[in-house]
Motif scaffolding. Structure first.
Motif, PDB file in Angstrom:
ATOM      1  N   VAL A  70       0.943  -1.217   0.097  1.00  0.00           N
ATOM      2  CA  VAL A  70      -0.060  -0.021  -0.089  1.00  0.00           C
ATOM      3  C   VAL A  70       0.990   1.145   0.153  1.00  0.00           C
ATOM      4  O   VAL A  70       1.612   1.401   0.959  1.00  0.00           O
ATOM      5  CB  VAL A  70      -0.810   0.059   1.135  1.00  0.00           C
ATOM      6  N   ASN A  71       0.748   2.073  -1.137  1.00  0.00           N
ATOM      7  CA  ASN A  71       1.755   3.159  -1.217  1.00  0.00           C
ATOM      8  C   ASN A  71       3.127   2.823  -1.106  1.00  0.00           C
ATOM      9  O   ASN A  71       3.927   3.688  -0.315  1.00  0.00           O
ATOM     10  CB  ASN A  71       1.306   4.373  -0.231  1.00  0.00           C
ATOM     11  N   GLY A  72       3.543   1.908  -1.714  1.00  0.00           N
ATOM     12  CA  GLY A  72       4.902   1.353  -1.883  1.00  0.00           C
ATOM     13  C   GLY A  72       5.275   0.786  -0.476  1.00  0.00           C
ATOM     14  O   GLY A  72       6.531   0.060  -0.564  1.00  0.00           O
ATOM     15  N   THR A  73       4.534   0.536   0.533  1.00  0.00           N
ATOM     16  CA  THR A  73       5.224  -0.168   1.807  1.00  0.00           C
ATOM     17  C   THR A  73       4.416  -1.494   1.728  1.00  0.00           C
ATOM     18  O   THR A  73       3.300  -1.908   1.506  1.00  0.00           O
ATOM     19  CB  THR A  73       4.238   0.544   2.916  1.00  0.00           C
ATOM     20  N   GLU A  74       5.311  -2.695   2.163  1.00  0.00           N
ATOM     21  CA  GLU A  74       5.006  -3.886   2.236  1.00  0.00           C
ATOM     22  C   GLU A  74       3.955  -4.397   3.235  1.00  0.00           C
ATOM     23  O   GLU A  74       4.521  -3.680   4.520  1.00  0.00           O
ATOM     24  CB  GLU A  74       6.105  -4.791   2.015  1.00  0.00           C
ATOM     25  N   VAL A  75       2.931  -4.622   3.084  1.00  0.00           N
ATOM     26  CA  VAL A  75       1.896  -4.808   4.508  1.00  0.00           C
ATOM     27  C   VAL A  75       1.969  -6.388   4.673  1.00  0.00           C
ATOM     28  O   VAL A  75       1.866  -6.679   5.858  1.00  0.00           O
ATOM     29  CB  VAL A  75       0.629  -4.510   3.777  1.00  0.00           C
ATOM     30  N   GLY A  76       2.076  -7.175   3.603  1.00  0.00           N
ATOM     31  CA  GLY A  76       2.190  -8.837   3.979  1.00  0.00           C
ATOM     32  C   GLY A  76       2.255  -9.693   2.822  1.00  0.00           C
ATOM     33  O   GLY A  76       2.228  -9.266   1.559  1.00  0.00           O
ATOM     34  N   ARG A  77       2.359 -10.963   3.204  1.00  0.00           N
ATOM     35  CA  ARG A  77       2.797 -12.081   2.180  1.00  0.00           C
ATOM     36  C   ARG A  77       1.706 -13.020   2.591  1.00  0.00           C
ATOM     37  O   ARG A  77       1.466 -13.358   3.706  1.00  0.00           O
ATOM     38  CB  ARG A  77       4.086 -12.274   2.053  1.00  0.00           C
ATOM     39  N   GLY A  78       1.461 -13.916   1.489  1.00  0.00           N
ATOM     40  CA  GLY A  78       0.855 -14.873   1.559  1.00  0.00           C
ATOM     41  C   GLY A  78       0.155 -15.640   0.304  1.00  0.00           C
ATOM     42  O   GLY A  78       0.835 -15.303  -0.746  1.00  0.00           O
TER      43      GLY A  78
END
Length: 825
Positions: A70-78
């Motif tokens: 979101v807006n270049g920031t990693e939020v999560g993986r899955g």
């Protein structure tokens, strides 16, 4: 259960980079389209917000894996690994990442195409199950933001994957950063030239062209069910070499691990260095950099560098320092290849790897000045929660407790794995040790429960595959039948620690079918004979061919535990069935007894009792209840006699790796005996030692475990702080080897459940030579804590418990705080 997104119907649609080809109006039964090869697809959705809501719940999943920004920031993986028809999704609150004004949600979706160690493809159903698909929805104020044709999409040309080598299970990626805009996930990126996403719908008869879950082939999407993976940023402890070397005239392979090995085989003096590393290269030279992280780490490798566009960075990850004499079968072929874009170059691997040593070979086709500014690993594993601990007055023993936790942590990801450095496969037998370590040291038991849920995936004949989720399960081929019996023991562990939960009840039909799978192999004496497939038991040189004492005893342990579960949940018929088989096995098992040796032999061949005896045979007889109680202590004396024990393996080599000749011999049915089978006992390898130690404790000899577990100290050398796979060979970080940690909690500190679900605890310290003990142990009701010092036990327990003093007297006590005399110290 989530309340933000009730029900199983999604608002978001399955979207893809393009519509798959299919004849107009064709109706199918599914499976009509081929799968895409390895591919990564970028998805973007921009939105403007006047005000950011206090909460923006979102959920998504993908086939095969995603990274959410979101807006270049990693939020999560899955998503976490799962069978494709039990696909999981993840939930996030996006509000902390959003701003007033322009915003962009970006998702990178990887599709592996071919099954690997941790993923297997879904059955193709129209375009579903064939490509890098995404489904997303977020509650944005009073409305919904969903995946649909308003999203922008671009199939990436930056990534490709190398062919898998040997047993390695993790994809080795090639990233050409010249094809990857550095800011593609930022809100400022111009995606106007990208295509609109394609909505994919079912095409099978009866599918009604559904495009929103639940759809075939994934069915109802399931909640994640486990915690979020996380970890620290780990910098290298040392750069052991930074040297400019001659570039080979011809590369022997395109694979980065092969290229690094080619450079290392040519040798060259090591020049220790520190970051940043600067070098001037020509078309005839290259820069070799070797990094030591000081211990095994597991996560995402990151390298920051300044280099001209087109500069190659070959990466090779190793668990041990380089030795050209080690066979390629025993050396993981892991790594990656990065081609610099020439600006803002940061290589961040998308695939998780375990390693201690990292080798980089940097080369260019023309003169180049390069600077390597940073080398690190972003660890990514399952977190430990709570304040559980163990401590004694012996630092060697304390180190073993810590090492077992670290070893299991380095094999706790979205599932329990064998090792992070090679396979990362979820072996259904290995995980029972990981599960016990989690249950005794971590207040978050969700991954321990998921071990059972994930493993509940039997073949058509009701036997479990030897690994779940991956190419082995997908292939439906040969399995290790006895591995399923360790999974059955894991079900029993859940009963004792967690109680008769719905999760446990759900898997009991599979438990019974596994035990019934063995019925055709029950001989006239009630024991197990001539089981096909791969009857591994352990990497040690045990015999399981013919009529097997060890397989019989493992099966009998499963029968006894299943009968106990059935009595508790009210399934009297199954309890009688299991109990009857157990009684027959107990009677016939007496044939394996060797009165002169004082233990049980491994097997019969052609009706003749063979003389070979192992720790496994004697110990499993005890834990299964097949050995009469009066023999227990004598058996323990025999199978733990250091003068009689020998270390032997059917496949282990003398160089620290696999012995290919032994493996070839075993495949042909040749097992070479090079020890005295009449007088010597084959020592269990670290995995099966959990059964050995259970037997020692059950025989009333738990105090012996402090001495027995010191053998594990041989792994903790040269900076390694994890337990290796086997005695003298194998990986240096194998989760199945971590039984000392469980032993110290359950048998030395002596805290374990006495009634299912920890309705009542047992506290039976067995300090042996230790003079002080302290620890806290998780239960569903909080921590049970004990300190033992100067003969006095200070206990705090949230549940009623039974305290066993040094003389064996039992004291039943209510929940609360107590001080009791132990009298042994």
């Amino acid at each position: 259960m989530t309340t933000t997104f009730p029900g199983i119907r999604w608002h978001g649609h399955w979207i893809a980079a393009e519509q798959p080809p299919r004849p107009e109006g064709e109706i199918t039964f599914g499976g009509d389209l081929g799968r895409h090869e390895f591919s990564r697809v970028h998805y973007r959705r921009s939105l403007d917000l006047t005000v950011v809501p206090s909460s923006v719940p979102a959920r998504l999943t993908a086939d095969s894996r995603y990274v959410l920004f979101v807006n270049g920031t990693e939020v999560g993986r899955g998503p976490i690994r799962s069978q494709p028809r039990r696909l999981r999704y993840d939930e996030y609150d996006l509000a902390p990442f959003l701003t007033a004004g322009s915003n962009t949600i970006a998702v990178l979706v990887s599709y592996y195409g071919r099954a690997n160690a941790f993923w297997q493809p879904a059955p193709a159903s129209g375009g579903l199950g064939t490509d890098a698909l995404l489904v997303f929805e977020a509650q944005l104020g009073t409305g919904m933001l969903v995946s649909d044709e308003s999203w922008k999409v671009r199939r990436s040309t930056a990534w490709t994957a190398f062919a898998q080598v040997n047993f390695d299970g993790v994809p080795v990626e090639k990233l050409d950063a010249r094809e990857l805009p550095a800011d593609w996930m930022a809100s400022s990126f111009d995606d106007s030239s990208w295509d609109d996403a394609a909505i994919l719908s079912t095409t099978h008869i009866g599918g009604f062209a559904r495009s929103q879950p639940p759809t075939d082939p994934y069915g109802a999407l399931l909640e994640r069910g486990i915690g979020a993976l996380t970890g620290p940023i780990v910098a290298a402890t040392a750069l052991t070499d930074s040297s400019t070397r001659d570039r080979p005239g011809l590369w022997g392979s395109d694979h980065p691990a092969d290229r690094v090995r080619q450079v290392l085989d040519a040798s060259g003096g090591a020049t220790p260095a520190s970051l940043p590393v600067k070098a001037k290269l020509s078309a005839e030279t290259l820069q070799h950099i070797s990094v030591d992280f000081g211990r095994i780490v597991a996560g995402f490798v990151e390298v920051e560098l300044d280099a001209p566009s087109g500069t190659f960075v070959e990466l090779h990850y190793r668990e041990y320092s380089f030795d050209s004499g080690i066979s390629l079968l025993s050396a993981p072929h892991m790594g990656g290849q990065y081609i610099a874009r020439g600006d803002e170059d940061v290589y961040s691997s998308l695939e998780l790897n375990g390693l201690r040593y990292l080798h980089l070979v940097i080369h260019a086709d023309a003169d180049a000045e390069i600077t390597v500014r940073g080398i690190r690993v972003r660890e990514f594993s399952y977190p430990w929660q709570g304040e559980a601990f163990f401590r004694s007055n012996d630092e060697e023993i304390n180190a073993l407790y810590t090492a077992g936790r670290r070893t299991v942590a380095m094999n706790s990801f979205d599932a329990f794995t064998d090792c992070p450095t090679r396979e990362q496969r979820a072996w259904v037998g290995d995980g029972v040790v990981h599960q016990l370590v989690h249950l005794t040291t971590n207040t978050d038991w969700r991954l321990a429960r998921n071990y059972i849920t994930l493993g509940d995936s039997p073949r058509g004949d009701h036997m479990l595959p030897m690994t779940v989720v991956g190419e082995i399960e997908a292939g439906g081929g040969v399995t290790i039948p006895d591995w399923a019996l360790h999974w059955v023991h894991g079900v029993y562990n859940l009963l004792m620690f967690d109680g008769a939960t719905d999760e446990l009840l759900a898997v009991l039909p599979t438990v019974e079918k596994i035990l019934r799978w063995y019925e055709p192999y029950v001989d006239e004496r009630g024991t197990i004979s001539d089981v096909p497939e791969w009857d591994l038991v352990d990497w040690s040189s045990v015999f399981s061919t013919g009529r097997s004492s060890i397989l019989t005893a493992l099966w009998a342990r499963g029968l006894a535990e299943y009968a106990e579960i059935c009595e508790i949940v009210g399934n009297a018929a199954s309890a009688r069935w299991a109990g009857a088989h157990w009684a027959r096995a107990k009677e016939g098992f007496e044939d394996f007894w060797d009165e002169e040796r004082g233990s049980y032999t491994d097997h019969f061949l052609g009706g003749q009792k063979m003389p070979a005896a192992s720790q496994a045979a004697g110990a499993t007889a005890i834990v299964a209840g097949l050995a009469p109680r009066e023999r227990w202590s004598r058996i323990i004396d025999v199978i733990t006699d250091p003068d009689a024990l020998v270390v032997r393996s059917w496949i282990g080599g003398n160089d620290g790796g696999y012995d290919t000749q032994k493996m070839a011999d075993q495949a042909r049915g040749v097992q070479t005996i090079d020890w005295d089978v009449d007088t010597e006992i084959v020592l269990a390898e670290p995995f099966y030692s959990y059964v050995i130690h259970d037997a020692v404790a059950q025989a009333g000899r738990a105090a012996d475990l402090v001495t027995l577990m010191r053998r594990w100290s041989q792994f903790l050398v040269d900076g390694y702080d994890t337990f290796g796979e086997c005695w003298g060979w194998g990986t240096p970080v194998h989760g199945w080897s971590s039984t000392p940690t469980r032993d110290l909690v359950s048998y030395v500190l002596g805290i374990r459940p006495e009634a299912p679900g920890y309705a009542r605890a047992l506290i039976a310290p067995a300090p042996g030579p230790l003079t002080e003990l302290a620890g806290s142990v998780p239960t569903p009701y909080g921590l049970v804590s004990m300190q033992l010092r100067d003969g006095l036990a200070t206990i705090s327990s949230p549940v009623p418990f039974t305290f066993v003093d040094a003389g064996g007297s039992r004291h039943d006590l209510a929940a609360g705080d107590h001080q009791l005399r132990f009298e042994a110290l």
